[in-house]
Design an enzyme around this catalytic site. Sequence first.
Site, PDB file in Angstrom:
ATOM      1  N   HIS A  67      48.076  -1.780  -6.357  1.00 17.37           N
ATOM      2  CA  HIS A  67      48.573  -0.396  -6.400  1.00 17.37           C
ATOM      3  C   HIS A  67      49.189   0.009  -5.061  1.00 17.37           C
ATOM      4  O   HIS A  67      48.669  -0.336  -4.011  1.00 17.37           O
ATOM      5  CB  HIS A  67      47.431   0.561  -6.747  1.00 17.37           C
ATOM      6  CG  HIS A  67      47.039   0.505  -8.194  1.00 17.37           C
ATOM      7  ND1 HIS A  67      46.389  -0.584  -8.737  1.00 17.37           N
ATOM      8  CD2 HIS A  67      47.246   1.366  -9.218  1.00 17.37           C
ATOM      9  CE1 HIS A  67      46.186  -0.373 -10.034  1.00 17.37           C
ATOM     10  NE2 HIS A  67      46.702   0.799 -10.341  1.00 17.37           N
ATOM     11  N   PRO A  68      50.281   0.749  -5.135  1.00 15.27           N
ATOM     12  CA  PRO A  68      50.914   1.226  -3.894  1.00 15.27           C
ATOM     13  C   PRO A  68      50.127   2.390  -3.306  1.00 15.27           C
ATOM     14  O   PRO A  68      49.386   3.070  -4.009  1.00 15.27           O
ATOM     15  CB  PRO A  68      52.268   1.722  -4.388  1.00 15.27           C
ATOM     16  CG  PRO A  68      51.983   2.234  -5.768  1.00 15.27           C
ATOM     17  CD  PRO A  68      50.946   1.268  -6.337  1.00 15.27           C
ATOM     18  N   SER A  84      55.139   4.332 -11.380  1.00 14.27           N
ATOM     19  CA  SER A  84      54.545   4.928 -10.180  1.00 14.27           C
ATOM     20  C   SER A  84      55.458   5.990  -9.580  1.00 14.27           C
ATOM     21  O   SER A  84      54.982   7.033  -9.103  1.00 14.27           O
ATOM     22  CB  SER A  84      54.272   3.859  -9.115  1.00 14.27           C
ATOM     23  OG  SER A  84      53.024   3.260  -9.322  1.00 14.27           O
ATOM     24  N   PHE A 119      43.508   3.591  -1.839  1.00 14.13           N
ATOM     25  CA  PHE A 119      43.041   4.752  -2.607  1.00 14.13           C
ATOM     26  C   PHE A 119      43.853   4.848  -3.896  1.00 14.13           C
ATOM     27  O   PHE A 119      45.082   4.942  -3.859  1.00 14.13           O
ATOM     28  CB  PHE A 119      43.257   6.016  -1.767  1.00 14.13           C
ATOM     29  CG  PHE A 119      42.965   7.311  -2.466  1.00 14.13           C
ATOM     30  CD1 PHE A 119      41.657   7.679  -2.786  1.00 14.13           C
ATOM     31  CD2 PHE A 119      43.997   8.185  -2.786  1.00 14.13           C
ATOM     32  CE1 PHE A 119      41.389   8.891  -3.409  1.00 14.13           C
ATOM     33  CE2 PHE A 119      43.738   9.407  -3.403  1.00 14.13           C
ATOM     34  CZ  PHE A 119      42.430   9.759  -3.715  1.00 14.13           C
ATOM     35  N   ILE A 121      44.235   6.947  -7.520  1.00 11.15           N
ATOM     36  CA  ILE A 121      43.881   8.151  -8.273  1.00 11.15           C
ATOM     37  C   ILE A 121      44.969   8.389  -9.307  1.00 11.15           C
ATOM     38  O   ILE A 121      46.133   8.050  -9.083  1.00 11.15           O
ATOM     39  CB  ILE A 121      43.729   9.378  -7.335  1.00 11.15           C
ATOM     40  CG1 ILE A 121      43.115  10.574  -8.069  1.00 11.15           C
ATOM     41  CG2 ILE A 121      45.061   9.736  -6.680  1.00 11.15           C
ATOM     42  CD1 ILE A 121      42.682  11.713  -7.144  1.00 11.15           C
ATOM     43  N   CYS A 122      44.576   8.922 -10.455  1.00  6.97           N
ATOM     44  CA  CYS A 122      45.542   9.198 -11.512  1.00  6.97           C
ATOM     45  C   CYS A 122      46.359  10.434 -11.118  1.00  6.97           C
ATOM     46  O   CYS A 122      45.899  11.574 -11.269  1.00  6.97           O
ATOM     47  CB  CYS A 122      44.810   9.414 -12.825  1.00  6.97           C
ATOM     48  SG  CYS A 122      45.917   9.750 -14.204  1.00  6.97           S
ATOM     49  N   ALA A 123      47.552  10.200 -10.581  1.00  6.15           N
ATOM     50  CA  ALA A 123      48.346  11.298 -10.016  1.00  6.15           C
ATOM     51  C   ALA A 123      48.728  12.325 -11.082  1.00  6.15           C
ATOM     52  O   ALA A 123      48.848  13.519 -10.771  1.00  6.15           O
ATOM     53  CB  ALA A 123      49.611  10.732  -9.352  1.00  6.15           C
TER      54      ALA A 123
END
Lengths: 174, 174
Positions: A67-68, A84, A119, A121-123
């Site tokens: 993940h970025p 993303s 980190f 997280i579901c943005a």
Amino acid sequence: MDISAVNALSYEDFVNTFGNVVEKCPVITAAVWSRRPFVSLNALEAAISDFIDELPESGKEGILRCHPDLAGRDLQRGTLTRESRQEQAGAGMDALTSGEAERMARLNEEYKKRFEFPFVICARMNDKANILLQLSERCQNERAVERARGIEEVKKICRLRLQSLLLTDGANKL
Amino acid sequence: MDISAVNALSYEDFVNTFGNVVEKCPVITAAVWSRRPFVSLNALEAAISDFIDELPESGKEGILRCHPDLAGRDLQRGTLTRESRQEQAGAGMDALTSGEAERMARLNEEYKKRFEFPFVICARMNDKANILLQLSERCQNERAVERARGIEEVKKICRLRLQSLLLTDGANKL
């Protein structure tokens, strides 16, 4: 696309369509194709979730590391995946003030130094202020807690990406 | 790059460098970063191999499904990864006669229909004639045999990709 159409896809079309529901992990999509037919969207999602749960802890960390960063280098360079980019833009990550950007960068580095994965997280389920708050709070967790928490977020992201691909209109609700 | 330099890489640099040693499976590279430091190239290779071996059978099939067909659509469309393009060209897959191309396409389809994953072979260790011969012969195997055989080939490809990245000159031999 209804679930019978999903079940009829060749593995190549299945991976082309759903290969990024877990960020940069087409191997997961390609693996769960073995478990078709799926009775519903929920069953497809559960197959992905089960596959992830059965991975060793290093494999879960590997998923997180694909993940970025939020508001990170990939966003700045335009090298985010399409999904993303949309998700980060939706949460305002491409429109931070310089103060917010500095704080985000500092906390991202702190987080990665502490946990050795980024980190996640579901943005789409959070706004800018909440993302900064959670990043700050989650930096205080233990590594195992944070690994599990990150994977929970991966699954939320996966669910929303699947829904976007499958539920383009109410009539096709699975 | 010597092994101490490899061990000093952040996960981001490690995945950027070695993320495609298993075709389109950066999650595997990202996972084995957890197992550093590596004492040698062989140890890094062994960590990747062990990670693959511990996956469920569906995961191994997933890895195979992340591989392109030989002389297939991705080669024709120019959408192969850099590594695959070089490897396929080296084995003459981009210079088949029309008869060879037809035979390759037909056998690839037969193989995929029978096994539900693509034919994988280390192209750098085989020439055109041998690839066609093996494709034809391996179509006769049982699925479990062929899954294991495909994974063996994935590991050969991985080893050569790692060597290419690490052993750019004799002085850096690991």
